[in-house]
Design a protein around this motif. Structure first.
Motif, short mmCIF file in Angstrom:
data_model
loop_
_atom_site.label_atom_id
_atom_site.label_comp_id
_atom_site.label_asym_id
_atom_site.label_seq_id
_atom_site.Cartn_x
_atom_site.Cartn_y
_atom_site.Cartn_z
N PHE A 438 0.84 -1.21 0.00
CA PHE A 438 0.00 0.00 0.00
C PHE A 438 0.87 1.26 0.00
O PHE A 438 0.63 2.19 -0.77
CB PHE A 438 -0.92 0.00 1.22
CG PHE A 438 -1.54 1.34 1.49
CD1 PHE A 438 -2.54 1.82 0.68
CD2 PHE A 438 -1.09 2.12 2.54
CE1 PHE A 438 -3.10 3.06 0.92
CE2 PHE A 438 -1.64 3.36 2.78
CZ PHE A 438 -2.66 3.83 1.97
N MET A 441 2.37 1.75 -3.39
CA MET A 441 1.37 2.22 -4.35
C MET A 441 1.03 3.68 -4.08
O MET A 441 0.91 4.48 -5.01
CB MET A 441 0.09 1.41 -4.21
CG MET A 441 0.26 -0.05 -4.44
SD MET A 441 0.11 -0.44 -6.15
CE MET A 441 -1.65 -0.28 -6.33
N ILE B 115 -7.85 5.61 -1.55
CA ILE B 115 -6.94 4.94 -0.61
C ILE B 115 -7.19 3.43 -0.61
O ILE B 115 -6.27 2.63 -0.70
CB ILE B 115 -7.11 5.53 0.79
CG1 ILE B 115 -6.62 6.98 0.80
CG2 ILE B 115 -6.35 4.71 1.82
CD1 ILE B 115 -6.91 7.71 2.07
N LEU B 116 -8.49 3.05 -0.55
CA LEU B 116 -8.81 1.62 -0.52
C LEU B 116 -8.27 0.91 -1.75
O LEU B 116 -7.81 -0.23 -1.68
CB LEU B 116 -10.33 1.42 -0.44
CG LEU B 116 -10.99 1.77 0.89
CD1 LEU B 116 -12.49 1.58 0.79
CD2 LEU B 116 -10.43 0.91 2.01
N GLY B 117 -8.30 1.62 -2.89
CA GLY B 117 -7.84 1.01 -4.12
C GLY B 117 -6.35 0.71 -4.14
O GLY B 117 -5.88 -0.02 -5.00
N MET B 118 -5.62 1.26 -3.20
CA MET B 118 -4.17 1.06 -3.22
C MET B 118 -3.74 -0.15 -2.40
O MET B 118 -2.56 -0.51 -2.41
CB MET B 118 -3.47 2.31 -2.69
CG MET B 118 -3.52 3.46 -3.65
SD MET B 118 -2.75 4.86 -2.91
CE MET B 118 -3.32 6.14 -3.97
#
Lengths: 463, 284
Positions: A438, A441, B115-118
């Motif tokens: 995360f 990304m 954010i969730l998509g990351m």
């Protein structure tokens, strides 16, 4: 200070602070609505609203009394009673006594906390609703009755109706699981602490320390090589596909090339195979006694089969090559359209000035394409960091290595995460990897997206 | 000068032919093997000695203890239909709300979605697995397929980017005209926005329909060990396992070719609808 003025709400208040405003300027009934939900609505003739609010409040109180308080309190220890075997005198056998289940305790705790957050939102909404009713009465208007409220769901409040179900889905299937897994990173939920037989508990940042440290207990000797390969892979996979795909599109598009649509068809044909089919096919083609080795041996180029997937370096190169095979047709499709849109004057001017094809490419085509396709490149790059299928279906992360902790030489962070959680049940380590991916990304996309116009000027675009 | 051009052109065509060969050969191999009459996995030759249609036929005949391709296909189609309808519904609702309405949680929602998509998609799979297990979805094969539908469509509301972007291009003056005629926002959504958004709605439907056909990991985690309830992707993977590869090698390729045809058609459709929708909702 004049009382009347202080009671007058500011004329322009940001919606964000509406609850604060309601508290500040509302009367006592409005303020009390934070304790008895819907009180303001009841006293101002909105009985149905009151019923809904009070039902929500009672429901929450009952939930917390019977379940929620305990669930949140248990979060501190994640369970104390280990499952044990007790000798039962009467039956003459060992009986398993159920203990606490740390995993369920954590899950219920997270759910209870989220429900409490929701409760606070309802509380704020109750105060706001009471305040709106109060203001309506102050202006000698009747507060909206229930049928008006219901109708507004199809009009000014349509977003509530539209967002309700999708948001519920996102909460249950994305947010709750994600919060749960992030918390797991701070526990010792590994293969030695499996529920229901064992308990697991909070260990703070231990897992992160282990991930970054070397030595007998550290995982740094696995993590850093895997991270390095992930980045190398992402860079090579993204740019090889992009540049080669573009060159292919240019070659097909150039004036001298005949049968343009035939060539396009030839390359696009491979898109017809779904990616997982192409990957599995490629895996069998380059198997030790697969057709590629057979072909080479029949042609007399090699004597013994070449091990394509078994050797770390060769496997890595093969993965990138196979990825090129799969990816180039897609890039070719996307770039063909853009290439045809490059103003022809630019090329004519370059030819007049005597620029060679290479110069034209580097000075005109490439900058133009980069300008248009940067967002595409970012998406491709982040997609490749998380490209599970290519690695897992081609090599399964192999060849396995004893230097690594349950990872193979071609494992990316995500496939290692898969192995750690699904195969190996080291959930805490898997979760740490997930958080680190995360971070990777987030850093990449933030740097990149902040630069693009569509992020900055979202509203400007709408007329 | 002219001869130089000739040589360059010839060279380009030779390169294209070689590359084309590289791109075509694996497909040719897959097709040839799917028609190969001799059973068994790898051979010391590439072009089959005899051809047959039996590999295709046998995919649809039920053998005891064997693998049931037809059934997998059925499972996948059912899962795909339900999950694409649910997903498309979620995505269209969220996109309209985000594009056409301004409300307090709008910007926070979009930030959270970003954010969730990351996070890696299946990082939360373990928790999802236990949540579904807790609700009793994973007890039998049939309900685990329901669970799979929920997994595919549950978080779909986060994938609003393309559709919202499309809705953003529909001029607001159309909405305003409708409001003047006394339309509610709901009527604008159903009578103005949706009819103008057919290409993107179809695009959303088809992409969510294709997902279950190509997904491997989620299905792997949710569907457990009962082979009758596999989807096509894990089913085909199973055919290549040690236990089955000798017997199913040729049928694996037949299965791959067979599944590729509908997916290729759908892919071409998405391309068309995508291009249509990118050219804007209101033309000229």
């Amino acid at each position: 200070m004049n009382k009347d003025i202080s009671k007058t709400p500011p004329t322009v208040v940001g919606e964000r602070f509406f609850t604060v405003e309601a508290f500040k300027y509302g009367d006592n009934i409005t303020r009390l609505s934070a304790l008895v939900f819907g009180l303001g609505n009841l006293l101002r003739g909105q009985a149905v609203r009151f019923a809904l609010y009070i039902a929500a409040e009672l429901g929450y109180i009952i939930y917390m009394a019977f379940f929620g308080v305990q669930a949140i309190a248990n979060l501190g220890t994640l369970g104390t009673l280990t499952q044990s075997s007790v000798f039962d005198e009467a039956q003459g056998i060992y009986v398993t006594m159920p203990g606490d289940n740390s995993m369920l305790i954590l899950l219920y705790g997270v759910v209870s906390i989220l429900i409490t957050l929701g409760f606070l939102c309802v509380m704020a909404s109750s105060v706001r609703s009471a305040y709106v009713a109060q203001k309506a009465l102050e202006r000698n208007r009747k507060p909206d009755d229930f049928s008006t409220d219901a109708k507004s769901l199809l009009d000014t409040n349509l977003y509530k109706l539209l967002m309700a179900w999708p948001v519920t889905g996102i909460l249950v299937f994305t947010v709750v699981p994600l919060v749960f897994m992030i918390l797991i990173a701070f526990t010792n939920y590994d293969k030695n602490h499996q529920v229901p037989g064992n308990l697991f508990t909070w260990v703070g940042l231990e897992n992160f320390k282990a991930m970054f440290s070397f030595g007998s207990t550290g995982l740094g000797s696995t993590f850093f090589p895997v991270l390095a390969w992930t980045l190398i892979w992402a860079v090579f996979a993204t740019f090889s596909n992009y540049i080669l795909g573009m060159i292919l599109a240019i070659i097909i598009n150039r004036n001298g090339t005949r049968l343009k649509s035939f060539w396009r068809f030839v390359f696009v044909l491979s898109i017809a195979l779904p990616a997982f089919v192409s990957l599995l096919t490629m895996r069998t083609i380059f198997a030790n006694s697969g057709p590629f080795n057979t072909l080479l041996m029949q042609l007399g180029i090699i004597k013994n089969p070449v091990v394509w997937w078994g050797d770390p370096t060769r496997a890595k190169i093969m993965i990138i090559i196979v990825n090129i095979w799969i990816g180039i047709p897609y890039t070719m499709l996307t770039t063909t359209g853009i290439l045809q849109n490059i103003p022809a004057e630019l090329y004519e001017a370059a030819t007049v000035d005597g620029a060679s094809p290479a110069v034209t490419f580097f000075k005109i085509t490439l900058p133009y394409m980069m300008f248009i396709m940067t967002p595409y490149l970012i998406t491709a790059f982040t997609g490749n960091i998380n490209n599970f299928n290519v690695i897992y279906l081609l090599t399964g992360g192999g060849p396995e290595s004893l230097d690594y902790y349950y990872a193979g030489k071609t494992d990316l962070l995500v496939t290692w995460l898969y192995k750690l959680t699904i195969t190996n049940k080291d959930y805490n380590l898997g979760s740490v990897i997930g958080i680190l991916v995360f971070v990777l990304m987030a850093v990449t996309s933030l740097i990149a997206y902040r630069q693009t116009g569509s992020y900055k000027n979202e509203e400007e675009f709408q007329k | 000068m002219k001869s130089r051009k000739f040589w360059v052109n010839s060279l380009v065509h030779v390169i294209l032919a070689v590359l084309g060969g590289i791109w075509i050969l694996p497909i040719v191999f897959a097709v040839l093997t799917s028609f190969r009459a001799e059973s068994g996995a790898e051979k010391t030759y590439i072009i089959p000695k005899a051809f047959t249609l039996a590999n295709y036929q046998r995919l649809f005949t039920i053998e005891t203890g064997g693998l049931n391709y037809a059934r997998w296909f059925g499972n996948t189609v059912v899962v795909a239909i339900f999950s694409c309808v649910l997903s498309a519904f979620f995505i269209l609702c969220v996109s309209f709300a985000l594009s056409r309405m301004r409300f307090r949680m709008r910007q926070p929602f979009m930030n959270v979605a970003l954010i969730l998509g990351m996070f890696p998609g299946f990082m939360s799979m373990i928790a999802v697995y236990y949540i579904l297990k807790g609700f009793g979805f994973l007890e039998t094969g049939a309900t685990s397929l329901v669970a799979l539908v929920l997994v595919y469509s549950g978080g779909a509301g986060l994938g609003f980017y393309v559709t919202k972007g499309f809705f953003d291009t529909i001029p607001k003056s159309l909405d305003e005209a409708a409001f003047l005629d006394g339309c509610t926002k709901w009527q604008v959504f159903t009578k103005v926005t949706l009819p103008l958004s057919m290409p993107i709605a179809v695009y959303t439907l088809i992409t969510s329909f294709m997902a279950p056909f190509t997904d491997y990991i989620f299905a792997r985690v949710i569907l457990g060990q009962n082979r009758d309830y596999y989807t096509i992707a894990i089913g085909l993977w199973t055919m290549l396992e040690q236990e089955f590869i000798e017997q199913y090698y040729t049928r694996f390729f037949a299965g791959c070719i067979l599944i590729s045809i509908p997916i290729a058609i759908l892919f071409l459709l998405t391309q068309r609808f995508y291009t249509d929708s990118m050219s804007g909702a209101v033309k000229g």
